[in-house]
Scaffold this active site. Structure first.
Site, PDB file in Angstrom:
ATOM      1  N   CYS A  62      -4.191   0.668  -2.392  1.00 27.32           N
ATOM      2  CA  CYS A  62      -4.060  -0.583  -1.643  1.00 27.32           C
ATOM      3  C   CYS A  62      -3.002  -1.485  -2.265  1.00 27.32           C
ATOM      4  O   CYS A  62      -2.706  -1.403  -3.470  1.00 27.32           O
ATOM      5  CB  CYS A  62      -5.383  -1.340  -1.632  1.00 27.32           C
ATOM      6  SG  CYS A  62      -6.646  -0.615  -0.589  1.00 27.32           S
TER       7      CYS A  62
ATOM      8  N   CYS B 194     -10.169  -5.167   0.284  1.00 28.53           N
ATOM      9  CA  CYS B 194     -11.288  -4.227   0.346  1.00 28.53           C
ATOM     10  C   CYS B 194     -12.141  -4.382  -0.916  1.00 28.53           C
ATOM     11  O   CYS B 194     -11.749  -5.046  -1.884  1.00 28.53           O
ATOM     12  CB  CYS B 194     -10.780  -2.795   0.508  1.00 28.53           C
ATOM     13  SG  CYS B 194     -10.215  -2.042  -1.036  1.00 28.53           S
TER      14      CYS B 194
ATOM     15  N   CYS C 205     -10.523  -3.362  -4.256  1.00 34.28           N
ATOM     16  CA  CYS C 205      -9.487  -4.319  -4.679  1.00 34.28           C
ATOM     17  C   CYS C 205     -10.106  -5.604  -5.205  1.00 34.28           C
ATOM     18  O   CYS C 205      -9.566  -6.219  -6.129  1.00 34.28           O
ATOM     19  CB  CYS C 205      -8.547  -4.625  -3.524  1.00 34.28           C
ATOM     20  SG  CYS C 205      -7.435  -3.247  -3.177  1.00 34.28           S
TER      21      CYS C 205
ATOM     22  N   ASN D  99       0.832  -1.218   0.000  1.00 30.08           N
ATOM     23  CA  ASN D  99       0.000   0.000   0.000  1.00 30.08           C
ATOM     24  C   ASN D  99       0.863   1.264   0.000  1.00 30.08           C
ATOM     25  O   ASN D  99       1.894   1.344   0.674  1.00 30.08           O
ATOM     26  CB  ASN D  99      -1.013   0.014   1.151  1.00 30.08           C
ATOM     27  CG  ASN D  99      -0.420  -0.230   2.515  1.00 30.08           C
ATOM     28  OD1 ASN D  99       0.569  -0.936   2.665  1.00 30.08           O
ATOM     29  ND2 ASN D  99      -1.031   0.368   3.523  1.00 30.08           N
ATOM     30  N   ILE D 100       0.393   2.230  -0.788  1.00 27.66           N
ATOM     31  CA  ILE D 100       1.098   3.496  -0.980  1.00 27.66           C
ATOM     32  C   ILE D 100       0.127   4.615  -0.619  1.00 27.66           C
ATOM     33  O   ILE D 100      -0.853   4.850  -1.337  1.00 27.66           O
ATOM     34  CB  ILE D 100       1.524   3.678  -2.465  1.00 27.66           C
ATOM     35  CG1 ILE D 100       2.279   2.455  -3.001  1.00 27.66           C
ATOM     36  CG2 ILE D 100       2.339   4.966  -2.641  1.00 27.66           C
ATOM     37  CD1 ILE D 100       3.647   2.237  -2.426  1.00 27.66           C
ATOM     38  N   GLU D 101       0.397   5.264   0.503  1.00 28.66           N
ATOM     39  CA  GLU D 101      -0.530   6.306   0.962  1.00 28.66           C
ATOM     40  C   GLU D 101      -0.102   7.683   0.446  1.00 28.66           C
ATOM     41  O   GLU D 101       0.917   7.830  -0.251  1.00 28.66           O
ATOM     42  CB  GLU D 101      -0.622   6.257   2.487  1.00 28.66           C
ATOM     43  CG  GLU D 101      -1.202   4.914   2.945  1.00 28.66           C
ATOM     44  CD  GLU D 101      -1.440   4.816   4.444  1.00 28.66           C
ATOM     45  OE1 GLU D 101      -0.939   5.669   5.210  1.00 28.66           O
ATOM     46  OE2 GLU D 101      -2.140   3.865   4.835  1.00 28.66           O
TER      47      GLU D 101
ATOM     48  N   GLU E 261      -3.149  -4.655  -3.047  1.00 27.36           N
ATOM     49  CA  GLU E 261      -3.637  -5.533  -4.115  1.00 27.36           C
ATOM     50  C   GLU E 261      -3.745  -4.770  -5.427  1.00 27.36           C
ATOM     51  O   GLU E 261      -3.415  -5.295  -6.501  1.00 27.36           O
ATOM     52  CB  GLU E 261      -5.012  -6.102  -3.751  1.00 27.36           C
ATOM     53  CG  GLU E 261      -5.049  -6.879  -2.447  1.00 27.36           C
ATOM     54  CD  GLU E 261      -5.402  -6.015  -1.241  1.00 27.36           C
ATOM     55  OE1 GLU E 261      -4.865  -4.884  -1.126  1.00 27.36           O
ATOM     56  OE2 GLU E 261      -6.208  -6.473  -0.418  1.00 27.36           O
TER      57      GLU E 261
END
Ligand code: THU
Length: 135
Positions: free
Chosen positions: A54, A88, A91, A43-45, A56
């Site tokens: 996310c 989620c 995803c 995950n890359i925020e 996935e």
């Protein structure tokens, strides 16, 4: 190591590259293809919180950017929480696109500290809307 163990290890390793300073929730995902290839994501925020990607979704984007169009057989998702992590909703839909392109129903390993929940993607996203619906 079984194929499942390898995939889980790859997801865990990917989670080590998580950029999640806002949630502190490092997720790893690994996709296994029929060829034996594994493609990972994490995950890359973003400082604009709602723009987080996310694990996935990142894995699917990496795989498709490298030309994969199906042959998706198994998916592992790992997280830091006390419970197995399930993809989620968004995803699930993104994974379904890649799976449907190849006509597979991948096994999803939702990995927690004490147990692994094994579900088919079709169980996580029944009656999915996918590319075939546009024919
Ligand atoms: N996250 C994922 O990477 N995959 C999921 O299926 C659920 C949530 C991430 C998004 C966000 O960076 C963090 O977990 C907390 O929600």
């Amino acid at each position: 190591m079984t194929r499942e163990d390898d995939l889980i290890a790859a997801a865990r390793e990917a989670a080590g590259h998580s950029y999640s300073p806002y949630s502190g929730f490092a997720v790893g995902a690994a996709l296994a293809f029929a060829s034996g290839r594994i493609v990972t994501g994490t995950n890359i925020e973003n400082a604009s919180y709602g723009l987080a990607l996310c694990a996935e979704t990142v894995a699917v984007a990496k795989a498709m950017a490298e030309g994969m169009r199906g042959e998706l057989e198994m998916i592992a998702v790992t997280g830091p929480g006390a419970a197995p992590i399930t993809p989620c909703g968004r995803c699930r839909q993104v994974l379904n696109e890649l799976a449907q392109l190849g006509g597979t129903d991948p096994l999803v390993l939702c990995v927690g500290p004490d147990e692994i929940v094994r579900l088919r993607l079709s169980e996580l996203l029944p009656n999915a809307f996918g590319p075939a619906a546009l024919d």
